[in-house]
Design an enzyme around this catalytic site. Structure first.
Site, mmCIF file in Angstrom:
data_model
loop_
_atom_site.group_PDB
_atom_site.id
_atom_site.type_symbol
_atom_site.label_atom_id
_atom_site.label_comp_id
_atom_site.label_asym_id
_atom_site.label_seq_id
_atom_site.Cartn_x
_atom_site.Cartn_y
_atom_site.Cartn_z
ATOM 1 N N ASP A 90 0.907 -1.173 0.069
ATOM 2 C CA ASP A 90 -0.073 -0.018 0.099
ATOM 3 C C ASP A 90 0.883 1.168 0.094
ATOM 4 O OD1 ASP A 90 -2.242 1.849 0.345
ATOM 5 O OD2 ASP A 90 -2.627 1.060 2.212
ATOM 6 N N SER A 91 0.455 2.389 -0.371
ATOM 7 C CA SER A 91 0.915 3.548 -0.554
ATOM 8 C C SER A 91 1.589 4.186 0.796
ATOM 9 C CB SER A 91 0.538 4.455 -1.576
ATOM 10 O OG SER A 91 -0.660 5.063 -0.551
ATOM 11 N N GLY A 92 0.847 4.041 1.776
ATOM 12 C CA GLY A 92 0.954 4.463 3.077
ATOM 13 C C GLY A 92 0.029 5.600 3.456
ATOM 14 N N PHE A 94 -3.317 5.628 3.737
ATOM 15 C CA PHE A 94 -4.354 5.248 4.675
ATOM 16 C C PHE A 94 -3.884 5.359 5.932
ATOM 17 C CE2 PHE A 94 -6.343 2.460 7.533
ATOM 18 C CZ PHE A 94 -7.741 2.936 7.400
ATOM 19 N N ASP A 271 -8.062 -7.531 0.529
ATOM 20 C CA ASP A 271 -6.991 -7.463 1.637
ATOM 21 C C ASP A 271 -8.068 -6.992 3.048
ATOM 22 O OD1 ASP A 271 -5.829 -4.905 3.135
ATOM 23 O OD2 ASP A 271 -6.518 -4.562 1.115
ATOM 24 N N CYS A 314 -8.115 -27.057 12.592
ATOM 25 C CA CYS A 314 -9.317 -27.792 12.609
ATOM 26 C C CYS A 314 -9.109 -29.367 12.334
ATOM 27 C CB CYS A 314 -10.304 -27.474 11.760
ATOM 28 S SG CYS A 314 -11.307 -25.911 11.613
#
Length: 377
Positions: A90-92, A94, A271, A314
């Site tokens: 991600d570009s950062g 956010f 994601d 499981c």
């Protein structure tokens, strides 16, 4: 990069994305490894127990610590982590938006203070790509101007216009690198913004598509406060404006229901921190709904978390044992629960892909909802 669309069933798509570190069958869910590590898991878990063909790293966090230049000296993310498959970063934008109250957006870029030591930093579209080149990401996200919802219409308009200008700067910078024989295996995705406004989403989509040859398109600015129904409606009218021959990535989403609905509207990639974060907090996902493993009701329950799950947890452990580990604060709980939740998510999209390929997507979606809320969970 090569993206091959095999089958479309309704608007749901099954494709294969070929990158330098392996092929990715879509639809795909990508585990989040913010610090170049998926929390509580090692590579054996990711490769064998979960079988993830791609994971996320985060430009913001890795730039601040240990530093992208240090990672470059160690061979990029692949050399640094020894994870042999693909990375998307991600570009950062956010994180600059969500972790800092003093973030300032300008035409140049985003000025923010480090959440670690308070130091000031500037992310420009070009700077972000330089960081991502150092990380040697297989897929790089452009810097975008993210807006939380609800937001004034003028602020959303400003966001899409600035995001478009930043995307153009990113594309020109990336093309210049490729002309010099660099960044040939680093692929660039644009990010569509526009809130939940149909007109703004159309403007943003068409503007980005018109800029040139991005390798893929992400849909950003959703799951930031709007109701689910608005998010689904936004996807409904956004995906038709994106090229059919390019992958479509819905950023930061979401619940199993969100993923099913987004696949139904033509999205390929996802994601979210939800499966691992919820696992650590005692919430496990099953074919029958969510299960709170911390509940006393599971203290003597010999059943696996999910009778239809094939994960390591499981196969080898009971609800009673997971309940004990959680209530005792044992670290092994975090690993076993995270393996289960991520395997559930990966199996969800693998099942979706198989259904699309066999043109039984509508039935797969119907069965998904038919099982939710059953007594087993």
């Amino acid at each position: 990069m090569n993206f091959t669309l095999h089958v479309t069933d309704g608007r749901a798509r099954a494709a294969t994305l070929e990158l330098a570190h392996g092929s990715i069958p879509t639809p795909i869910f990508m585990p989040v490894g913010t610090q170049a590590s998926v929390k509580a898991l090692d590579h054996t878990d990711l490769l064998e127990h979960i079988d993830a063909p791609i994971i996320l790293g985060n430009t913001y966090h890795l730039y601040l610590r240990p530093g992208d230049e240090n990672i470059a000296k160690l061979g990029g993310l692949h050399g640094f982590t020894k994870f042999p498959r693909n990375f998307l970063t991600d570009s950062g934008g956010f994180q600059a938006f969500s972790l800092n109250t003093n973030t300032k957006h300008s035409e140049e870029g985003i000025i923010f203070k480090s959440h670690i030591d308070g130091s000031k930093h500037l992310f420009t579209p070009e700077k972000v790509l330089e960081i991502e080149y150092n990380l040697n990401s297989d897929i790089m996200m452009v810097l975008d101007d993210l807006v939380g919802l609800p937001a004034p219409r003028e602020r959303i308009k400003e966001s899409i216009e600035r995001t478009t200008r930043w995307a153009e700067r990113s594309l020109l910078f990336h093309q210049a690198q490729k002309e010099q024989g660099k960044a040939l295996t680093n692929h660039l995705f644009a990010i569509v913004q526009g809130g939940t406004d149909v007109e703004f989403r159309e403007i943003s989509s068409k503007a980005l598509v018109g800029l040139g040859e991005f390798d893929g398109f992400a849909i950003g600015g959703l799951a930031v406060g709007e109701p689910n129904e608005e998010m689904y409606a936004t996807l409904e009218y956004t995906t038709p404006w994106l090229p059919k021959h390019k992958p479509r990535y819905l950023m930061g989403v979401g619940t199993p229901e969100d993923i099913i609905e987004a696949i139904d509207r033509g999205v390929d990639m996802f994601d979210c921190v939800m499966p691992t974060r919820n696992a650590r907090n005692g919430t496990l996902f099953t074919h029958f709904g969510k299960l709170s493993i911390k509940s006393p009701r599971y203290k003597l329950d010999e059943n696996p978390i999910d009778s239809e799950c094939d994960c390591y947890t499981c196969k080898h452990h009971s609800r009673a044992y997971l309940n004990h580990l959680y209530r005792s604060g044992e670290f092994s709980y975090f690993r076993l629960a995270s393996i289960h939740n991520l395997r559930y998510y990966l199996n969800l999209v693998r099942g979706a892909r198989e259904a699309i390929l066999s043109r039984t997507w509508a039935e797969y979606r119907r069965q998904f909802y038919a099982k939710r809320g059953a007594d087993e969970a």
